[in-house]
Motif scaffolding. Structure first.
Motif, mmCIF file in Angstrom:
data_model
loop_
_atom_site.group_PDB
_atom_site.id
_atom_site.type_symbol
_atom_site.label_atom_id
_atom_site.label_comp_id
_atom_site.label_asym_id
_atom_site.label_seq_id
_atom_site.Cartn_x
_atom_site.Cartn_y
_atom_site.Cartn_z
ATOM 1 N N ILE A 295 -0.572 -3.245 6.592
ATOM 2 C CA ILE A 295 -0.622 -2.734 7.969
ATOM 3 C C ILE A 295 0.327 -3.509 8.876
ATOM 4 O O ILE A 295 0.864 -2.954 9.847
ATOM 5 N N THR A 296 0.579 -4.776 8.577
ATOM 6 C CA THR A 296 1.423 -5.609 9.449
ATOM 7 C C THR A 296 2.838 -5.719 8.896
ATOM 8 O O THR A 296 3.727 -4.952 9.266
ATOM 9 N N GLN A 297 3.061 -6.671 7.987
ATOM 10 C CA GLN A 297 4.419 -6.996 7.546
ATOM 11 C C GLN A 297 5.111 -5.850 6.825
ATOM 12 O O GLN A 297 6.265 -5.521 7.119
ATOM 13 N N ASP B 297 1.994 5.825 12.772
ATOM 14 C CA ASP B 297 1.332 6.847 11.975
ATOM 15 C C ASP B 297 0.895 6.290 10.615
ATOM 16 O O ASP B 297 -0.232 6.531 10.158
ATOM 17 N N ILE B 298 1.775 5.525 9.980
ATOM 18 C CA ILE B 298 1.453 4.984 8.653
ATOM 19 C C ILE B 298 0.360 3.921 8.757
ATOM 20 O O ILE B 298 -0.527 3.844 7.896
ATOM 21 N N ARG B 299 0.385 3.099 9.807
ATOM 22 C CA ARG B 299 -0.696 2.128 9.992
ATOM 23 C C ARG B 299 -2.048 2.846 10.109
ATOM 24 O O ARG B 299 -3.043 2.414 9.527
ATOM 25 N N ALA C 76 9.490 -1.588 0.995
ATOM 26 C CA ALA C 76 8.210 -1.363 1.680
ATOM 27 C C ALA C 76 7.660 0.030 1.378
ATOM 28 O O ALA C 76 6.458 0.193 1.138
ATOM 29 N N ALA C 77 8.532 1.028 1.373
ATOM 30 C CA ALA C 77 8.077 2.402 1.089
ATOM 31 C C ALA C 77 7.523 2.520 -0.320
ATOM 32 O O ALA C 77 6.544 3.242 -0.553
ATOM 33 N N ASN C 78 8.143 1.807 -1.279
ATOM 34 C CA ASN C 78 7.666 1.861 -2.667
ATOM 35 C C ASN C 78 6.283 1.237 -2.835
ATOM 36 O O ASN C 78 5.622 1.466 -3.848
ATOM 37 N N ILE C 79 5.840 0.442 -1.864
ATOM 38 C CA ILE C 79 4.500 -0.143 -1.908
ATOM 39 C C ILE C 79 3.516 0.684 -1.093
ATOM 40 O O ILE C 79 2.386 0.924 -1.513
ATOM 41 N N LEU C 80 3.950 1.156 0.077
ATOM 42 C CA LEU C 80 3.026 1.840 0.988
ATOM 43 C C LEU C 80 2.630 3.229 0.487
ATOM 44 O O LEU C 80 1.443 3.594 0.532
ATOM 45 N N TYR C 81 3.582 4.010 0.022
ATOM 46 C CA TYR C 81 3.262 5.399 -0.318
ATOM 47 C C TYR C 81 2.384 5.529 -1.564
ATOM 48 O O TYR C 81 1.524 6.422 -1.607
ATOM 49 N N PRO C 82 2.551 4.687 -2.593
ATOM 50 C CA PRO C 82 1.561 4.735 -3.679
ATOM 51 C C PRO C 82 0.140 4.437 -3.196
ATOM 52 O O PRO C 82 -0.819 5.033 -3.699
ATOM 53 N N ILE D 199 -8.922 -6.885 1.163
ATOM 54 C CA ILE D 199 -8.682 -7.030 2.610
ATOM 55 C C ILE D 199 -7.291 -7.595 2.855
ATOM 56 O O ILE D 199 -6.578 -7.164 3.765
ATOM 57 N N SER D 200 -6.890 -8.565 2.022
ATOM 58 C CA SER D 200 -5.571 -9.189 2.209
ATOM 59 C C SER D 200 -4.460 -8.160 2.021
ATOM 60 O O SER D 200 -3.469 -8.173 2.766
ATOM 61 N N GLY D 201 -4.610 -7.283 1.000
ATOM 62 C CA GLY D 201 -3.584 -6.274 0.781
ATOM 63 C C GLY D 201 -3.458 -5.318 1.954
ATOM 64 O O GLY D 201 -2.354 -5.054 2.430
#
Length: 493
Positions: A196-198, A167-169, A394-400, A189-191
């Protein structure tokens, strides 16, 4: 922690699956403690050479005798109490309190023995060896059931965590499609590729650790400690004397691991940036013989990532010895104290009461087994802590990223475009990419339907910027772009 809590809350949408997983964890913990507790009847039957029915009947008889004897002593003390002097009276009251406590212990022992007796009579063999064989078979069956529950728990939690990861991807991919160009370029693109992967994999592992092992392992510890407390709660507390120190060290390492996990993810984005930039422009790199420069840049990016990863490994490695030392300290303290009590047939050590009655050899053996059973999941908790920390990072990076809003706003009431459009018009357009260097300033340009126009100029003159504004990849800081007399800001994206 707030972002990781959001991920856990999203995972709770699959609450029926998680509820089944929790039941599996409870079953695993109960069977783990029960298998260790099964040592008691095996040792008791083997040492005494008699079935459990006879041993339990002896417990009932002994408890009844002890109750009668203690009651007689209490009656005698109560008769002497009114005539005693001040100091003697205090001593008699203290003896009465001790006897009342022993009465309660005897009643509890009698009650449990009377409750078990019908079960033993109905389900257990009447001879010693068949009793041992029967209990061993029960242990084998319980172990097989426990393993099935563990596998089921792993599969259920993995399904939930991978569902959240999927879902997050998808949401990150959608965010990349919907963001305006400046917003997209902030991550690049790199971010997006790294997230999406690691990064999403780390979040999925964190959810798995939290709803899986972070629940199962503590339940196993609690199951064993409850069994140990049933034998002697005071002795169990004495065994946990080093627990506060170990807890402090684990919390300290926990903070370090979380900080390093964030830095690893940041360095991972940089490493992806160099790699994708080079491979997407390989012809330019080779045409300008920049291979050595790019190799050095890539080497620096991977070297920085290696340094932080090694430090993270150090702290992760330290977490395991700390928890293992806690387990070993717990066991050693129990061996010393219980060994003294059994060898000397005492109930106190240094005047501190440890148990109500001298411990028997089977009881001490099962007590050790319970502590060993608690030490194994305690050791595994270090890996669980690392998994949860990585998930939090990971959550602290993805959700922002998921909370970022595009600057290109969809109009509340979009206007239709005329057909045919008639003309393209740039009206007093001023634009800057970075807010510092102006690319277009007060540009006015009209192109009518059917006209062909060539825009010529040097690099950086604003030719591509005109097309970017016409496609509404950006909005001008001043002025307006119109299509058929309608501002692009008023048209649906």
């Amino acid at each position: 922690m707030t972002s990781f809590a959001r991920a856990l809350k999203e995972a709770w949408r699959h609450w029926p699956i998680l509820a089944i997983a929790v039941c599996c964890s409870l079953g695993v913990a109960a069977l783990w403690g029960a298998n260790i507790a099964a040592l008691f009847p095996i040792i008791q039957t083997t040492l005494n050479g008699q079935p459990l029915q006879a041993w339990n009947q002896q417990r009932i008889d002994q408890a009844q005798k002890d109750l009668a004897a203690h009651q007689t002593e209490i009656d005698d003390l109560e008769r002497r109490l009114p005539n005693a002097a001040g100091k003697d009276q205090r001593e008699l009251k203290l003896q009465l309190e001790v006897l009342h406590t022993q009465i309660e212990v005897d009643r509890a022992s009698l009650k449990s023995a009377q409750w078990f007796q019908p079960i033993f009579d109905r389900y257990l063999p009447a001879k010693p060896f068949p009793t041992v064989a029967f209990i061993v078979l029960l242990v084998v069956f319980a172990t097989a059931l426990k393993e099935c529950l563990m596998v089921s728990d792993d599969l259920l939690v993995a399904y939930v965590s991978q569902s959240i990861a999927r879902d997050i991807r998808g949401r990150i991919f959608d965010k990349g499609l919907a963001l305006d160009r400046p917003g997209f370029n902030r991550f690049g693109i790199s971010g997006f590729a790294a997230y999406i992967t690691q990064t999403t994999d780390m979040l999925a592992n964190g959810i798995t650790s939290f709803y899986g092992d972070a629940l199962t392992e503590p339940l196993r510890i609690v199951s064993c400690l409850c069994g140990a407390m049933f034998i002697s709660w005071r002795l169990t507390l004495a065994s946990l004397i080093f627990a506060p120190v170990a807890a402090y060290l684990i919390l300290y390492l926990n903070r370090k691991i979380r900080t390093l996990s964030v830095r690893i993810l940041d360095r991972s984005v940089g490493f992806h940036h160099v790699m994708l930039e080079v491979f997407n422009n390989l012809s330019s790199v080779q045409a300008n013989t920049m291979e050595d420069f790019e190799r050095e840049r890539f080497g620096v990016a991977t070297s920085n990532m290696r340094k932080i990863a090694v430090r993270a490994t150090l702290y992760n490695s330290l977490a395991s010895p700390v928890t293992e030392l806690l387990g070993m300290g717990m066991l050693c303290m129990a061996v010393i104290v219980s060994g003294y009590l059994v060898i000397n047939q005492e109930t106190r050590i240094f005047g501190i009461p440890m148990c109500d009655k001298p411990l028997s050899l089977p009881a001490v053996t099962v007590f050790f087994g319970m502590l060993i059973g608690a030490a194994d999941p305690l050791r595994k908790l270090s890996g669980v802590i690392a998994g949860v920390n990585n998930g939090m990072a990971a959550a602290n990076i993805l959700y922002p990223l998921l909370d970022v809003q595009s600057r290109l706003v969809e109009p509340a009431h979009p206007k239709p475009l005329p057909a045919p459009h008639g003309q393209i018009e740039f009206r007093d357009v001023t634009f800057s990419y970075d807010g510092m260097q102006t690319v277009l300033q007060q540009v006015n340009l009209t192109v009518n339907l059917g006209e062909r126009l060539a825009v010529v100029g040097p690099n950086g003159g604003g030719k591509s910027t005109l097309i970017n504004l016409l496609c509404r990849f950006y909005d001008p800081q001043q002025g307006d772009v119109l299509l058929g007399g309608v501002s692009l800001r008023d048209v649906s994206l």
